[in-house]
Enzyme design. Structure first.
Site, PDB file in Angstrom:
ATOM      1  N   THR A 121       0.246  -6.472   5.854  1.00 12.91           N
ATOM      2  CA  THR A 121       0.514  -7.783   6.457  1.00 12.91           C
ATOM      3  C   THR A 121      -0.591  -8.094   7.464  1.00 12.91           C
ATOM      4  O   THR A 121      -0.801  -7.319   8.408  1.00 12.91           O
ATOM      5  CB  THR A 121       1.880  -7.768   7.166  1.00 12.91           C
ATOM      6  OG1 THR A 121       2.864  -7.388   6.212  1.00 12.91           O
ATOM      7  CG2 THR A 121       2.224  -9.121   7.748  1.00 12.91           C
ATOM      8  N   GLU A 151       3.273  -7.841   0.699  1.00 12.94           N
ATOM      9  CA  GLU A 151       4.419  -7.080   0.196  1.00 12.94           C
ATOM     10  C   GLU A 151       5.700  -7.533   0.901  1.00 12.94           C
ATOM     11  O   GLU A 151       5.723  -7.694   2.111  1.00 12.94           O
ATOM     12  CB  GLU A 151       4.179  -5.582   0.441  1.00 12.94           C
ATOM     13  CG  GLU A 151       5.243  -4.694  -0.139  1.00 12.94           C
ATOM     14  CD  GLU A 151       5.552  -5.014  -1.590  1.00 12.94           C
ATOM     15  OE1 GLU A 151       4.648  -4.951  -2.425  1.00 12.94           O
ATOM     16  OE2 GLU A 151       6.713  -5.376  -1.884  1.00 12.94           O
ATOM     17  N   LEU A 153       8.812  -5.884   0.165  1.00 11.09           N
ATOM     18  CA  LEU A 153       9.881  -4.886   0.005  1.00 11.09           C
ATOM     19  C   LEU A 153      10.543  -4.582   1.346  1.00 11.09           C
ATOM     20  O   LEU A 153       9.929  -4.747   2.406  1.00 11.09           O
ATOM     21  CB  LEU A 153       9.331  -3.602  -0.623  1.00 11.09           C
ATOM     22  CG  LEU A 153       8.243  -2.791   0.098  1.00 11.09           C
ATOM     23  CD1 LEU A 153       8.789  -1.971   1.242  1.00 11.09           C
ATOM     24  CD2 LEU A 153       7.551  -1.877  -0.897  1.00 11.09           C
ATOM     25  N   LYS A 204       3.341 -14.613   4.155  1.00  8.81           N
ATOM     26  CA  LYS A 204       3.974 -13.382   4.670  1.00  8.81           C
ATOM     27  C   LYS A 204       4.382 -13.542   6.145  1.00  8.81           C
ATOM     28  O   LYS A 204       5.519 -13.257   6.527  1.00  8.81           O
ATOM     29  CB  LYS A 204       3.018 -12.196   4.492  1.00  8.81           C
ATOM     30  CG  LYS A 204       3.539 -10.887   5.030  1.00  8.81           C
ATOM     31  CD  LYS A 204       4.773 -10.391   4.292  1.00  8.81           C
ATOM     32  CE  LYS A 204       5.414  -9.232   5.025  1.00  8.81           C
ATOM     33  NZ  LYS A 204       6.610  -8.737   4.396  1.00  8.81           N
ATOM     34  N   CYS A 260       8.163  -4.268  11.164  1.00  8.16           N
ATOM     35  CA  CYS A 260       7.602  -5.547  10.691  1.00  8.16           C
ATOM     36  C   CYS A 260       7.929  -6.743  11.583  1.00  8.16           C
ATOM     37  O   CYS A 260       7.012  -7.374  12.112  1.00  8.16           O
ATOM     38  CB  CYS A 260       8.061  -5.816   9.266  1.00  8.16           C
ATOM     39  SG  CYS A 260       7.324  -4.659   8.094  1.00  8.16           S
TER      40      CYS A 260
HETATM   41  P1  NAD Z   1       2.658   3.231   7.601  1.00  7.37           P
HETATM   42  O1  NAD Z   1       2.234   3.469   8.985  1.00  7.37           O
HETATM   43  O2  NAD Z   1       3.917   3.864   7.089  1.00  7.37           O
HETATM   44  O3  NAD Z   1       1.481   3.654   6.596  1.00  7.37           O
HETATM   45  C1  NAD Z   1       0.142   3.374   6.814  1.00  7.37           C
HETATM   46  C2  NAD Z   1      -0.661   4.543   6.262  1.00  7.37           C
HETATM   47  O4  NAD Z   1      -2.056   4.204   6.311  1.00  7.37           O
HETATM   48  C3  NAD Z   1      -0.512   5.829   7.073  1.00  7.37           C
HETATM   49  O5  NAD Z   1      -0.123   6.882   6.213  1.00  7.37           O
HETATM   50  C4  NAD Z   1      -1.906   6.071   7.663  1.00  7.37           C
HETATM   51  O6  NAD Z   1      -2.217   7.441   7.775  1.00  7.37           O
HETATM   52  C5  NAD Z   1      -2.774   5.369   6.627  1.00  7.37           C
HETATM   53  N1  NAD Z   1      -4.090   4.954   7.138  1.00  7.37           N
HETATM   54  C6  NAD Z   1      -4.386   4.324   8.305  1.00  7.37           C
HETATM   55  N2  NAD Z   1      -5.717   4.101   8.407  1.00  7.37           N
HETATM   56  C7  NAD Z   1      -6.270   4.589   7.264  1.00  7.37           C
HETATM   57  C8  NAD Z   1      -7.586   4.646   6.772  1.00  7.37           C
HETATM   58  N3  NAD Z   1      -8.611   4.161   7.468  1.00  7.37           N
HETATM   59  N4  NAD Z   1      -7.803   5.228   5.557  1.00  7.37           N
HETATM   60  C9  NAD Z   1      -6.776   5.731   4.840  1.00  7.37           C
HETATM   61  N5  NAD Z   1      -5.492   5.700   5.271  1.00  7.37           N
HETATM   62  C10 NAD Z   1      -5.244   5.131   6.459  1.00  7.37           C
HETATM   63  O7  NAD Z   1       2.737   1.643   7.434  1.00  7.37           O
HETATM   64  P2  NAD Z   1       3.638   0.814   6.402  1.00  7.37           P
HETATM   65  O8  NAD Z   1       5.007   0.627   6.949  1.00  7.37           O
HETATM   66  O9  NAD Z   1       3.446   1.356   5.038  1.00  7.37           O
HETATM   67  O10 NAD Z   1       2.914  -0.614   6.519  1.00  7.37           O
HETATM   68  C11 NAD Z   1       1.645  -0.842   5.953  1.00  7.37           C
HETATM   69  C12 NAD Z   1       1.406  -2.340   5.968  1.00  7.37           C
HETATM   70  O11 NAD Z   1       2.367  -2.994   5.117  1.00  7.37           O
HETATM   71  C13 NAD Z   1       1.554  -3.000   7.344  1.00  7.37           C
HETATM   72  O12 NAD Z   1       0.636  -4.041   7.449  1.00  7.37           O
HETATM   73  C14 NAD Z   1       2.965  -3.551   7.303  1.00  7.37           C
HETATM   74  O13 NAD Z   1       3.134  -4.655   8.142  1.00  7.37           O
HETATM   75  C15 NAD Z   1       3.096  -3.981   5.848  1.00  7.37           C
HETATM   76  N6  NAD Z   1       4.467  -4.022   5.351  1.00  7.37           N
HETATM   77  C16 NAD Z   1       5.342  -3.049   5.698  1.00  7.37           C
HETATM   78  C17 NAD Z   1       6.637  -3.101   5.184  1.00  7.37           C
HETATM   79  C18 NAD Z   1       7.644  -2.049   5.551  1.00  7.37           C
HETATM   80  O14 NAD Z   1       8.837  -2.276   5.306  1.00  7.37           O
HETATM   81  N7  NAD Z   1       7.245  -0.920   6.122  1.00  7.37           N
HETATM   82  C19 NAD Z   1       7.022  -4.141   4.320  1.00  7.37           C
HETATM   83  C20 NAD Z   1       6.087  -5.093   3.978  1.00  7.37           C
HETATM   84  C21 NAD Z   1       4.804  -5.031   4.503  1.00  7.37           C
END
Ligand code: NAD
Length: 430
Positions: A121, A151, A153, A204, A260
């Site tokens: 996001t 996304e 979800l 989003k 989020c």
């Molecule tokens: P998260 O913190 O669970 O996962 C992010 C991952 O990225 C971590 O494992 C981290 O180690 C890795 N990472 C960070 N920098 C990196 C790099 N330079 N190279 C490789 N890996 C790297 O986050 P999330 O909850 O999965 O969210 C990710 C994105 O998706 C965010 O922007 C969030 O807003 C969006 N999003 C999240 C959800 C949700 O329900 N969690 C839903 C929709 C959208």
């Protein structure tokens, strides 16, 4: 298709496992080596129903692999999803350091055409910056496209949300990018909105902010209900049956949390400010949410008077049921305020205790609701896990020091609990 997903968190891992399940070859990349090593051994770092089985199945079919080498990941795929975190900075804006980092690595490792897709996001116009960053760091003249595919979800039902989405949003600026993404999503047979990158980014932020607005709206209505003796559950039911309004996200409670809504509302406020628009509506949404958490503490204080040395049992810690995610969970703010008043805190959550212990100190975690209740001056429901709805209340009553339940999620029938001899306090209900 060969796909790489950079960032193997809640979104990256679920997306990766689901794309693999759809028949693609997926390479999940993360710079957290411990996480990748654990995943390679079959250990899933998050609790998400059905995920472990899906990951396991697709590893065995050799359609899902894990690596901490971004160059490896990039080399193998035409489509590269960026799914790294975009947390809030202190001033509320989204921290896009991870996105920039990944964009630079992609540019430096690209040897042929790539489609780089923002899954994280991000604020509007991030796509433009990703494009510029790649252009500035690319070694040779290689064609590439940037796209936005936000996304939607939800944690707790992430796999089913991915496989049966209400809609898929694809923001593209080229037919090649559009065709690749349409091909990739074709098996899902879902409604697809194809638009420009900026509109996709905005969809989003606007969607999450709108849902947060619904929650703050009904919480504000609950305040009026409390002052008049009206019942917010009935008010929400009556409103929600109107198809133009819809019944979801109209549950009054302790306020929204999670990884989020708080950060996306903040980021939407700050990007709007930056663009010269004062998004006052969202500023109120945020303020109401903060007040709602404080209001919960006020209710507890009004019921118990002096909190010092009283024992408060917290039912539920994760920001919502069916996840162990503790990021911005309302329980954290509420517990910290109660501790500031020197209350003793016991807490039970079916899945989030391990993660909660990283955020909280001086909390006695228990293994079930009954050991939680033992010796407490009251129970406070913060997260509406299903198992809390089916408790043996006569047993709970015997275990509590005082039969007081403060229900921050309105999960119980007030009449039933009062008949069983409980003092019962909920949100916006007489
Ligand atoms: P998260 O913190 O669970 O996962 C992010 C991952 O990225 C971590 O494992 C981290 O180690 C890795 N990472 C960070 N920098 C990196 C790099 N330079 N190279 C490789 N890996 C790297 O986050 P999330 O909850 O999965 O969210 C990710 C994105 O998706 C965010 O922007 C969030 O807003 C969006 N999003 C999240 C959800 C949700 O329900 N969690 C839903 C929709 C959208």
């Amino acid at each position: 298709m060969n796909i790489s997903i950079i960032g193997t968190g809640y979104v990256g891992l679920v997306t990766g496992a689901c794309f693999a399940e759809l028949g693609n070859k997926v390479h999940c990349v993360d710079n957290d080596k411990a996480k990748i090593n654990a995943l390679k051994k079959g250990s899933i770092p998050i609790y998400e129903p059905g995920l472990e089985e899906l990951v396991d199945k697709n590893i065995k079919r050799r359609r899902l692999s894990f690596t901490s080498s971004i160059s490896n990941g990039i080399e193998k795929s035409v489509v590269i999803f960026i799914a790294v975190g975009t947390p809030s900075r202190e001033n509320g804006e989204a921290d896009l350091g991870g996105i920039e980092n990944v964009a630079r690595s992609i540019a430096m490792n690209m040897k042929e055409y790539k489609l780089i897709v923002e899954k994280s996001t991000v604020p509007v116009e991030t796509g433009l910056w990703v494009q510029r960053t790649i252009q500035a760091n690319i070694k040779r003249k290689i064609r590439f496209d940037v796209a936005s595919n936000p996304e939607f979800l939800r944690e707790g039902s992430a796999i089913s949300d991915f496989m049966h989405p209400d809609r898929i949003v694809i923001g593209v600026e080229s037919t090649k990018a559009r065709d690749i993404l349409l091909d990739l999503y074709r098996p899902l047979n879902a409604s697809i909105v194809v638009t420009g990158i900026k509109s996709a980014e905005l969809i989003k932020h606007a969607s999450n902010s709108f849902l947060a607005t619904k929650i703050s709206f009904i919480n504000a209505v609950s305040q009026v209900c409390e002052r008049t003796g009206a019942d917010v559950v009935k008010v929400a039911e009556g409103m929600g049956l109107d198809k133009r309004i819809g019944g979801q996200f109209l549950n009054a409670g302790v306020g929204y949390g999670g990884s989020c809504f708080p950060k996306d509302v903040d980021a939407f406020i700050t990007i709007s400010d930056k663009l010269g628009y004062n998004f006052e509506l969202l500023k109120s949404v945020k303020r109401i949410n903060e007040q709602q958490k404080k209001f919960m503490v006020k209710k507890i204080k009004e019921a118990l008077w002096i909190l010092k040395n009283k024992t408060i049992g917290i039912l539920g810690l994760s920001f919502k049921p069916n996840t162990d995610d503790m990021r911005c969970a309302p329980s954290l703010d509420i517990i910290k305020e109660l501790q500031a008043e020197e209350a003793k805190i016991k807490a039970y959550d079916p899945f989030a205790t391990k993660k909660a212990s990283l955020y909280l100190t001086n909390v006695q975690f228990t293994n079930d609701a009954y050991s939680l209740a033992r010796g407490c001056d009251c129970l406070v429901v913060i997260t509406e896990w299903d198992e809390f709805k089916e408790l043996d209340f006569l047993r709970i009553k015997k275990l509590l020091k005082r039969p007081l339940i403060i229900d921050g999620r309105n999960i119980y029938d007030p009449n039933k609990l009062k008949k069983l001899g409980f003092e019962y306090i909920s949100v916006g209900r007489p």
